[in-house]
Design an enzyme around this catalytic site. Structure first.
Site, PDB file in Angstrom:
ATOM      1  N   ASP A  13      -2.677  -1.393  10.274  1.00  0.00           N
ATOM      2  CA  ASP A  13      -3.100  -1.363   8.853  1.00  0.00           C
ATOM      3  C   ASP A  13      -3.265  -2.614   8.558  1.00  0.00           C
ATOM      4  OD1 ASP A  13      -0.428  -2.059   8.853  1.00  0.00           O
ATOM      5  OD2 ASP A  13       0.223  -0.440   7.742  1.00  0.00           O
ATOM      6  N   LYS A  73       0.966  -1.221   0.015  1.00  0.00           N
ATOM      7  CA  LYS A  73      -0.107  -0.037  -0.078  1.00  0.00           C
ATOM      8  C   LYS A  73       0.865   1.360   0.097  1.00  0.00           C
ATOM      9  CE  LYS A  73       0.884   1.141   4.667  1.00  0.00           C
ATOM     10  NZ  LYS A  73       1.751   2.212   4.927  1.00  0.00           N
TER      11      LYS A  73
END
Ligand code: C5P
Length: 284
Positions: free
Chosen positions: A140, A11
């Site tokens: 995350d 990401k």
């Protein structure tokens, strides 16, 4: 025994503002996560009749392959309390995502293991309990269960899907340095632990739809990361000359440019692109 191969996508944080520090020591964030095509691969073999246990190997000898690896811990969390029925789980991790980079490599590997085990043992956990399990593994990890473009709040684990960003070419650049996330958060000054006046995350949905989102790129952690690691500052100065939108990702040390850009000496580059929720969620 069949091998299940699953992709663990990296990401970028297109936006990361720190809103304050919580009583548990974590920071309240407003961040925009974006999946990219750069990925690790995980081969999972399930031997139902083998001696119960988790075994792991990795093509990068610097990565631990025991309970200190988040992917191993993800497997342990998934089968907790049902180890005898789980049999033997063998995982082979093929790394492409650098660590200490702010690209979420370890977190994405952990989420990929949860998704793979959800296919192997359907119904053991519902979607809400998988999200909770992911949040206990790391702030995350929940994002990587869904992928695409998403707003993350609180520690980053409270997610709201955003409209998909159209496929965009990205160059990810890794300086010859790694940054541990806790050190970067700890290096924030008091004035950096609060939002800028008029901070803009609430505008993301409209800006994505109107195609002007790249003007919102911001990362509050870039200044502390640069203070800790001059190589990040040198890379950001280089990228400023390129004339394309650029930013550091997460807590660094990787940076990215929207478009194609040649790396300066000593910096590794990957030419990749943004991907949508659908592709990020599917098995390889
Ligand atoms: O949740 P995760 O294990 O990824 O966090 C690693 C460290 O990063 C935390 O222990 C904390 O020091 C810091 N952190 C933080 N605020 C967040 C996320 C991480 O202070 N929202």
């Amino acid at each position: 025994m069949p091998t299940l191969t699953i992709r663990a996508y990296a990401k970028l944080n297109l936006y990361l503002e720190v809103l304050g520090r919580r009583s548990d020591g974590f920071h309240r964030l407003e961040t925009v996560f974006q999946s990219i095509a750069l990925h690790d691969d995980i081969d999972l073999v399930h031997d139902r009749s083998g001696p119960p246990g988790i075994v792991m190997s990795c093509d990068d000898a610097t990565i631990p392959v025991d309970a200190s690896n988040l992917a191993w811990r993800a497997a342990a969390a998934f089968i907790a309390g049902r180890e005898p029925s789980a049999g033997r789980l063998s995982m082979t991790l093929r790394k492409n995502i650098p660590h200490g980079a702010g690209l979420g490599g370890g977190s994405s590997d952990a989420a990929a293991v949860l998704r793979a085990l959800d296919q192997v043992f359907p119904g053991w956990h519902d979607a809400a309990s998988l999200q909770r399990m992911a949040a206990t593994l790391g702030s995350d990890v929940p994002f990587f269960l869904v992928g695409g473009t998403a707003l993350g709040e609180e520690r980053g684990e409270v997610l709201t899907a955003l409209p998909d960003i159209p496929p965009t070419a990205v160059t990810v650049l890794m300086p010859p340095a790694r940054l541990p996330t806790p050190a970067v958060f700890a290096a924030l000054t008091d004035s950096e632990r609060g939002p800028r006046p008029g901070h803009a995350a609430g505008w993301w949905p409209q800006q994505i739809i109107s195609g002007t989102w790249s003007s919102l790129l911001f990362n509050r952690l870039a200044d502390p990361a640069t203070r800790l690691c001059p190589a990040v500052g040198a890379l950001l100065s280089h990228l400023r000359q390129c004339g394309l939108p650029y930013l550091m990702s997460g807590s660094g040390a990787a940076c990215f440019v929207l478009g194609h850009c040649d790396p300066p000496p000593g910096v590794t580059a990957w030419h990749t692109s943004t991907i949508t929720r659908t592709r990020a969620s599917m098995s390889a």
